[in-house]
Motif scaffolding. Structure first.
Motif, PDB file in Angstrom:
ATOM      1  N   HIS A 297     -14.210  25.234  27.762  1.00 59.72           N
ATOM      2  CA  HIS A 297     -12.807  24.803  27.756  1.00 59.72           C
ATOM      3  C   HIS A 297     -11.811  25.898  27.398  1.00 59.72           C
ATOM      4  O   HIS A 297     -10.614  25.748  27.674  1.00 59.72           O
ATOM      5  CB  HIS A 297     -12.616  23.615  26.809  1.00 59.72           C
ATOM      6  N   SER A 298     -12.228  26.984  26.773  1.00 57.68           N
ATOM      7  CA  SER A 298     -11.246  28.028  26.452  1.00 57.68           C
ATOM      8  C   SER A 298     -11.935  29.381  26.342  1.00 57.68           C
ATOM      9  O   SER A 298     -13.088  29.481  25.926  1.00 57.68           O
ATOM     10  CB  SER A 298     -10.499  27.713  25.151  1.00 57.68           C
ATOM     11  N   VAL A 299     -11.169  30.428  26.737  1.00 55.54           N
ATOM     12  CA  VAL A 299     -11.682  31.795  26.763  1.00 55.54           C
ATOM     13  C   VAL A 299     -10.615  32.729  26.212  1.00 55.54           C
ATOM     14  O   VAL A 299      -9.429  32.572  26.523  1.00 55.54           O
ATOM     15  CB  VAL A 299     -12.059  32.234  28.199  1.00 55.54           C
ATOM     16  N   LEU A 300     -11.047  33.683  25.413  1.00 53.46           N
ATOM     17  CA  LEU A 300     -10.176  34.766  24.957  1.00 53.46           C
ATOM     18  C   LEU A 300     -10.599  36.043  25.668  1.00 53.46           C
ATOM     19  O   LEU A 300     -11.775  36.408  25.657  1.00 53.46           O
ATOM     20  CB  LEU A 300     -10.289  34.973  23.445  1.00 53.46           C
ATOM     21  N   LEU A 301      -9.656  36.718  26.291  1.00 49.56           N
ATOM     22  CA  LEU A 301      -9.905  38.008  26.933  1.00 49.56           C
ATOM     23  C   LEU A 301      -9.191  39.078  26.118  1.00 49.56           C
ATOM     24  O   LEU A 301      -7.960  39.080  26.028  1.00 49.56           O
ATOM     25  CB  LEU A 301      -9.386  38.007  28.374  1.00 49.56           C
ATOM     26  N   VAL A 302      -9.960  39.972  25.525  1.00 47.08           N
ATOM     27  CA  VAL A 302      -9.395  40.989  24.632  1.00 47.08           C
ATOM     28  C   VAL A 302      -9.847  42.365  25.118  1.00 47.08           C
ATOM     29  O   VAL A 302     -11.057  42.636  25.194  1.00 47.08           O
ATOM     30  CB  VAL A 302      -9.848  40.773  23.177  1.00 47.08           C
ATOM     31  N   ASP A 326      -6.842  29.035  19.632  1.00 41.78           N
ATOM     32  CA  ASP A 326      -5.389  28.989  19.529  1.00 41.78           C
ATOM     33  C   ASP A 326      -4.859  30.409  19.347  1.00 41.78           C
ATOM     34  O   ASP A 326      -5.604  31.395  19.387  1.00 41.78           O
ATOM     35  CB  ASP A 326      -4.938  28.073  18.394  1.00 41.78           C
ATOM     36  N   ASP A 327      -3.557  30.511  19.120  1.00 37.78           N
ATOM     37  CA  ASP A 327      -2.928  31.827  18.984  1.00 37.78           C
ATOM     38  C   ASP A 327      -3.444  32.580  17.762  1.00 37.78           C
ATOM     39  O   ASP A 327      -3.567  33.812  17.797  1.00 37.78           O
ATOM     40  CB  ASP A 327      -1.412  31.677  18.905  1.00 37.78           C
ATOM     41  N   ASP A 328      -3.722  31.850  16.680  1.00 42.13           N
ATOM     42  CA  ASP A 328      -4.276  32.510  15.505  1.00 42.13           C
ATOM     43  C   ASP A 328      -5.664  33.089  15.805  1.00 42.13           C
ATOM     44  O   ASP A 328      -6.003  34.186  15.338  1.00 42.13           O
ATOM     45  CB  ASP A 328      -4.371  31.524  14.333  1.00 42.13           C
ATOM     46  N   ASP A 329      -6.447  32.348  16.570  1.00 43.89           N
ATOM     47  CA  ASP A 329      -7.761  32.862  16.967  1.00 43.89           C
ATOM     48  C   ASP A 329      -7.623  34.119  17.825  1.00 43.89           C
ATOM     49  O   ASP A 329      -8.422  35.059  17.709  1.00 43.89           O
ATOM     50  CB  ASP A 329      -8.536  31.797  17.742  1.00 43.89           C
ATOM     51  N   LEU A 330      -6.600  34.123  18.675  1.00 46.30           N
ATOM     52  CA  LEU A 330      -6.378  35.300  19.516  1.00 46.30           C
ATOM     53  C   LEU A 330      -6.052  36.522  18.661  1.00 46.30           C
ATOM     54  O   LEU A 330      -6.565  37.623  18.902  1.00 46.30           O
ATOM     55  CB  LEU A 330      -5.253  35.022  20.509  1.00 46.30           C
TER      56      LEU A 330
END
Length: 734
Positions: A297-302, A326-330
């Motif tokens: 359901h969600s992915v962070l690309l860093v 969420d944004d804090d996780d990012l």
């Protein structure tokens, strides 16, 4: 009379509130649905996120039930505690990063709507407007008291959850700082990143790096978009969410989110809704089915950036964890990835420098085992396996005049390119000094001057240059070994077993160890000892016998034990030494040189003492001719007689007694003339009418090489000739 009336009215209001509560109790679910419908425009997240929507419906029903219970049973009591679902909603908002102010606004609107509904139902039960007004006033007081009490508890739960999340994130950041970058290995650093972040942050973490980053030579193109999967870790066995294997190369589709992240350098939080998956997420239809079944359901690309260089991309994925990023996780992922990028870049730089230094060092070391009739050799070089990197250890085998051979081992203090380059300069200097046949102590003295000169030339950032060196000369004619040490561990000598024994005898000769190179002004001392034929001379750097878990004495004892039972094969001897002393990767560079000595057959050496009389020259020529005839080298007689005539004439004319002529048959034919004078001849250009000055020029033209070596009691002029192409059987040594 008013007080009883007020009490009566209060009792009547309480009774009416109880009646109103009982009237509405069958419609609790309907009331909850109406309240949520009223909040539709105020809190869109209630319908955007299914888990919040479901829990909110339960919470609203609990609120309605709690308020009706209060009206029916204890209208005069203080408000009850907030329902469990309300506290869970507060924690859920905290985990999602939704501001608590929105939750409090929902409380006010929800309770206001409930009070309006209660007020609208009152006329259905009574026509007494005075009672309705009193009831309304009482409802407002009870409702706001309930809202205040519930809000306080929900805010406390919200803040408690936020504090817990903050502590968890701080703990994750702390673990990341301690566990990422423990080695200077690119792949291991990437693995550490995936290990840390799959403990309680993401369900899958993948690390892709550009091929240019993984290129040890540093020649890869940084513009190439080809990436390689370096590490990946999942909470599920086998990483079923990943469509790539470790080490597999790939390119993200053009204009995809990963490419935009890599180009812009900005991280991205991507929520996946519905069943459609981007092609960069699902690489195939079967892969897409797996991801949909898992509930991704969600992915962070860093992006991984360090020192202005793009290194690659990290993906953080959630599917088993119901709470999306969420944004804090990012922000947290960016901080961890930033730390990891610096560690990966450090490892990349270290790998590049280590590869360059190792290539340089191996280029400077002897590429092949040197074949020499005086010794049989085997060698090993192992670079350090720790953070220290490649050092400046070296070894060498140098042929000398008179069938002798020089064995060298040294160690430059420090590691990296500077140490490897310094090693190359010192090895070149040793070969140059060996070419002029210096005694071991004299060679180390000159080498010490070279190091001091290098210290003066180098900057402070490069550090002070220092080194150790052991230089040994073995003469197969006399079977004597001369050596000197500049701060280096003495060699180990292994002799053949005594009669009736099977084990060899290994020990250290009494060798005075001089100061390391670079101190200056301190003397070195040459030691001489005789070696039985077939002895082993083992030279090595200290990395072979010392380590973190082993002191010098234990290392030397192990070395002697292995050598005492050493096999005949020198290659196998080297392997056994490394296996016994270095079961793992060495903490420091290791150079090992094992030499088995041979003695030259006495029949291959012929010597003649000469008086200081020019008439002795003819006798020297006849002696040389007879010796060559006995060796079957008559075709070399003419050249040899000319060389002998010139060298003996110079020794008698310009040298001092005693004068000796010596012929040595080895891989070449060597003619030596020694005398007690230290004055060395030199090659000069004779003018047309000069009567002399052409002797050495003639020698240089007729022989392959010639030179002078000085000893404690004079000098030796020598010249070497190549043997005939067909060879002779007498050139073999025993």
């Amino acid at each position: 009379m008013a007080f009883p009336y007020i009490r009566t009215m209060g009792t009547d209001v309480d009774a009416f509130l109880g009646q109103l509560a009982r009237h509405l109790r069958p419609e609790v679910d309907k009331l909850a649905a109406l309240l949520l419908q009223r909040l539709n425009g105020e809190l869109p997240e209630l319908w955007e996120e299914p888990d919040i929507a479901g829990l909110t419906l339960e919470e609203t029903a609990q609120h309605v039930t709690a308020l009706l219970d209060l009206l029916e049973t204890h209208p005069g009591a203080s408000a009850p505690e907030a329902p469990p679902a309300a506290l869970e909603i507060g924690r859920l908002y905290a985990r999602r990063g939704i501001p608590v102010s929105r939750l409090l606004r929902a409380y006010r609107l929800g309770h206001l709507s409930l009070l309006e509904r209660l007020q609208a139902e009152a006329p259905r039960l009574t026509g007494d407007w005075h009672m309705i007004n009193l009831t309304t006033m009482r409802l407002v007081a009870i409702g706001f008291d309930y809202v205040d009490r519930s809000s306080e508890e929900v805010v406390a739960a919200y803040q408690e959850e936020r504090d817990r999340l903050l502590q968890r994130r701080l703990a994750l950041t702390d673990r990341a700082s301690k566990r990422i970058g423990t080695t200077l290995d690119i792949s291991r650093t990437a693995e550490e990143l995936t290990e840390v972040c799959t403990e309680d942050f993401a369900d899958l973490v993948t690390v892709d790096l550009f091929d240019a980053v993984l290129d040890e030579t540093g020649t890869g193109s940084p513009e190439a978009l080809t990436q390689r999967r370096v590490a990946q870790r999942s909470v599920l066995d086998g990483c079923p969410e990943s469509g790539l294997r470790i080490g597999e190369a790939h390119i993200y589709p053009d204009a995809s989110e990963p490419v935009r992240v890599l180009v812009s350098g900005r991280s991205l939080l991507h929520h996946i809704t519905g069943t459609e998956l981007p092609t960069w997420v699902a690489r195939s239809e079967s892969h897409g089915r797996v991801l949909r079944d898992l509930g991704l359901h969600s992915v962070l690309l860093v992006p991984l950036h360090a020192r202005g260089n793009a290194l690659g991309l990290v993906q953080f994925v959630r599917h088993r964890t119901s709470v999306p990023f969420d944004d804090d996780d990012l922000l947290l992922a960016q901080e961890i990835a930033s730390r990891a990028a610096v560690s990966i870049d450090n490892a990349r730089r270290y790998t590049h420098e280590r590869s360059t230094a190792l290539t340089l060092q191996r280029t400077l070391l002897p590429r092949n085992t040197v074949k020499h009739s005086a010794v049989e050799t085997a060698s090993r070089y192992l670079p350090a396996g720790s953070r220290a990197g490649v050092g400046g250890d070296w070894y060498d085998v140098i042929p000398l005049s008179g069938a002798r051979v020089a064995l060298v081992v040294g160690d430059v203090v420090g590691h990296g390119l500077h140490a490897a380059a310094t090693m190359g300069r010192l090895r070149t200097a040793v070969r140059a000094f060996a070419d002029i046949d210096l005694m071991p102590d004299e060679l180390l003295t000159h080498l010490d001057d070279v190091v001091i000169r290098m210290q003066r030339e180098e900057s402070l950032e490069e550090g002070e240059t220092s080194a150790t060196c052991l230089y040994a000369i073995y003469d197969p004619v006399s079977r004597r070994c001369s050596l000197a040490s500049a701060g280096h561990v003495p060699p180990t000598v292994v002799t053949s077993p005594a009669t009736g024994e099977t084990a060899r005898v290994a020990g250290l000769p009494e060798v005075p160890v001089g100061p390391p190179l670079g101190l200056g002004g301190l003397p070195f001392e040459t030691t001489e000892f005789e070696l039985p034929e077939g002895s082993l001379l083992v030279l090595h750097t200290d990395g072979l016998i010392t380590g973190r878990a082993r002191d010098l004495d234990l290392g030397l004892a192990t070395l002697r034990d292995v050598l005492s039972a050493a096999p005949d094969s020198l290659e196998e001897t080297c392997d056994r030494l490394l296996a016994a002393l270095l079961p793992g990767r060495p903490a420091d560079d290791v150079a090992l040189l094992v030499a088995r000595t041979h003695a030259l057959d006495p029949n291959h050496v012929a010597a003649m003492d000469l008086p200081s009389d020019p008439a002795a020259v003819s006798g020297a020529r006849r002696f040389a001719s007879d010796v060559l005839a006995a060796w079957g080298l008559e075709e070399l007689s003419f050249t040899t007689e000319l060389v002998v005539s010139e060298l003996v004439t110079n020794a008698i004319r310009y040298g001092k007694s005693p004068v000796q002529l010596r012929l040595i048959l080895q891989s070449t034919l060597t003619c030596e003339v020694s005398d007690a004078s230290s004055t060395a001849p030199h090659l000069r250009r004779a003018r047309i009418f000069d009567e002399g000055g052409r002797g050495l020029l003639l020698v240089a033209q007729l022989t392959e090489r010639w030179g002078t070596r000085h000893g404690r009691e004079g000098k030796v002029i020598w010249a070497e000739q190549a043997l005939p192409a067909d060879g002779v059987s007498t050139t073999e040594v025993t």
